[in-house]
Write an enzyme that holds these catalytic residues in place. Structure first.
Site, PDB file in Angstrom:
ATOM      1  N   ASN A 210       0.938  -1.187  -0.287  1.00 54.12           N
ATOM      2  CA  ASN A 210      -0.020   0.052   0.040  1.00 54.12           C
ATOM      3  C   ASN A 210       0.789   1.274   0.163  1.00 54.12           C
ATOM      4  O   ASN A 210       2.238   1.328   0.351  1.00 54.12           O
ATOM      5  CB  ASN A 210      -1.202   0.009   1.336  1.00 54.12           C
ATOM      6  N   LYS A 289       8.650 -17.547 -10.817  1.00 51.36           N
ATOM      7  CA  LYS A 289       7.843 -15.862 -11.616  1.00 51.36           C
ATOM      8  C   LYS A 289       6.153 -16.771 -11.920  1.00 51.36           C
ATOM      9  O   LYS A 289       6.819 -17.677 -13.037  1.00 51.36           O
ATOM     10  CB  LYS A 289       8.551 -15.244 -12.289  1.00 51.36           C
ATOM     11  N   PRO A 305      -3.235 -11.551  10.163  1.00 54.99           N
ATOM     12  CA  PRO A 305      -3.588 -11.707  11.445  1.00 54.99           C
ATOM     13  C   PRO A 305      -3.881  -9.936  11.940  1.00 54.99           C
ATOM     14  O   PRO A 305      -3.090  -8.773  11.093  1.00 54.99           O
ATOM     15  CB  PRO A 305      -2.399 -12.385  12.532  1.00 54.99           C
ATOM     16  N   ASP A 306      -4.465  -9.485  12.608  1.00 50.49           N
ATOM     17  CA  ASP A 306      -4.699  -7.937  13.292  1.00 50.49           C
ATOM     18  C   ASP A 306      -3.396  -8.310  14.920  1.00 50.49           C
ATOM     19  O   ASP A 306      -4.106  -8.415  15.669  1.00 50.49           O
ATOM     20  CB  ASP A 306      -5.535  -7.319  13.791  1.00 50.49           C
ATOM     21  N   LYS A 337     -13.546   1.186  16.165  1.00 52.09           N
ATOM     22  CA  LYS A 337     -12.077   0.905  15.895  1.00 52.09           C
ATOM     23  C   LYS A 337     -11.917   0.563  17.467  1.00 52.09           C
ATOM     24  O   LYS A 337     -11.564   0.104  18.244  1.00 52.09           O
ATOM     25  CB  LYS A 337     -11.650   1.574  15.666  1.00 52.09           C
TER      26      LYS A 337
END
Ligand code: C5P
Length: 404
Positions: A210, A289, A305-306, A337
């Site tokens: 990200n 690849k 996993p958080d 949250k």
């Protein structure tokens, strides 16, 4: 080692002979990694030229309060907001008197009135002027208002007299400025910070990731270290160098980040999760690849996993602070949250449209059970220091220091 990396210093120079030392001060501050912008009073320009200060600071020098050109570029309000600290060196008796009375008829005094950052003054004047009851009353007045005094030293003066009134030497002033950033608010505490993105491999050459730059997390690690904490920074891949005096643990994937965090969590007082952990990883990583023969390629993703929630659910969790990057309903989503993950605090920001991840600036909405503080748009470094102040305050409320 640079002690003022990314610090923004507004250096005010007033009209005294010690102004020649301010040229060296700029060099010394920049040697420590600080960015310096200079404001000179008209009288200061009689002692040393703005050109010298411009060459040394690498930025235009600000002199006029009502200058349409300057105001269009960076006006007095913006300059005050830009800075992390204002240093006035030399500070003449006249400037000290005007500051004490809240005058705002030139650029430097107006900025000092606007500023919400620490102001440090380095007096420089004839010893009789310094000892005069009027100057002493002004100094006391300024001290009561939280303005920080550096010096003056005693000794031989330019006027030939000997006594108190010499400006501190540039290196002594650098040390005083360093001291402003060392708040001791987290003295001896262990603080664990995650930062950056994670990279989840698809095959040996490709990955999912990200836009997180890691800047916010690194700034938090640095601010916690400056507040006296022993900091461990677990970071995904970023382009920025690890902060100094911080234990640095580089990782790539969410699973590696989880492992590194859990290995450290038990001995931490505070955990701040600023990393943008990838929510999913590939269920299977191709050993070779992947060839681009198929028209469509389907990847099966598995939830990561958080890490933050896991730390918050430990039997004896550290004080946990999460981040929430939201595109809409920032506060509402952050509160959900905070509660669902069982956090002590959450720092929420709006992302997208150039905000958040890749920008140098950010704003934050800091929430905890029963309170909230908005931190307005500013540099991530300044924001990090503000956040660390809040975390330290709330942590100390939850764990009052033992008295014997
Ligand atoms: O649920 P969401 O991803 O929006 O939560 C963001 C917060 O949770 C951030 O503090 C982030 O560092 C943390 N987090 C984590 N592990 C994950 C996902 C998020 O620690 N897998």
């Amino acid at each position: 080692m640079q002690t003022l990396t990314n610090k923004r210093i507004l250096l005010g120079i007033t009209g005294g002979i010690a102004a020649y030392k301010s040229a060296d001060l700029i060099r010394r501050l920049r040697d420590q990694g600080a960015e310096v912008q200079v404001i000179m009073t008209k009288a200061a320009c009689e002692f040393i030229t703005p050109l010298t200060m411009q060459a040394l600071s690498g930025k235009p020098v600000h002199i006029e309060l009502l200058d349409p050109v300057t105001e269009a570029g960076m006006g007095h309000i913006e300059l005050a907001r830009w800075s992390d600290v204002i240093v006035v060196a030399p500070a003449t008796a006249n400037f000290i008197a005007r500051l004490s009375h809240g005058m705002a008829d030139d650029l430097l005094s107006a900025i000092c009135l606007v500023a919400a950052v620490p102001i440090l003054i380095a007096p420089a004047m004839n010893q009789q002027m310094w000892l005069n009851a009027a100057t002493q009353a002004n100094i006391q007045n300024l001290a009561a208002r939280g303005i920080i005094l550096a010096g003056p030293a005693s000794g031989m003066q330019a006027c030939g007299e000997t006594g108190p009134g010499r400006m501190l030497e540039p290196l002594e002033l650098v040390a005083a400025v360093n001291g402003l950033f060392e708040t001791r608010a987290l003295d001896g505490k262990h603080v664990l910070v995650t930062a950056g993105p994670t990279q989840e491999a698809i095959d040996p050459v490709r990955f999912i990731s990200n836009r997180s730059s890691g800047r916010m997390g690194y700034a938090i690690a640095r601010a916690a270290q400056e507040a006296g904490a022993e900091v461990t920074l677990v970071s995904g891949p970023t382009a920025i160098p690890a902060p100094e005096r911080v234990k640095y643990v580089p990782v790539k994937t969410a699973e590696q980040m989880r492992e590194a965090v859990l290995a450290q969590a038990a001995k931490q007082d505070i955990f701040i999760a600023a990393a943008a952990v990838a929510d999913y990883r590939c269920a299977e990583i191709a050993g070779e690849k992947i060839k681009k023969t198929a028209a469509d390629l389907v990847l099966t993703l598995r939830k990561n996993p958080d890490i933050l929630a896991e730390v918050a659910q430990l039997p004896r969790p550290p004080y946990t602070v999460g981040f929430a990057a939201e595109t809409t309903a920032v506060k509402e989503n952050a509160l959900i949250k905070l509660r669902s993950k069982g956090l002590d605090m959450i720092a929420a920001n709006r992302v997208g449209d150039g905000l958040g991840f890749e920008s140098d600036e950010n704003s934050l909405e800091v929430l905890w059970d029963g309170g909230t503080i908005s931190l307005e748009l500013t540099s991530k470094d300044k924001l990090a220091r503000q956040l660390i102040d809040i975390v330290a305050r709330k942590y100390n409320e939850k764990h009052p220091p033992q008295s014997y």
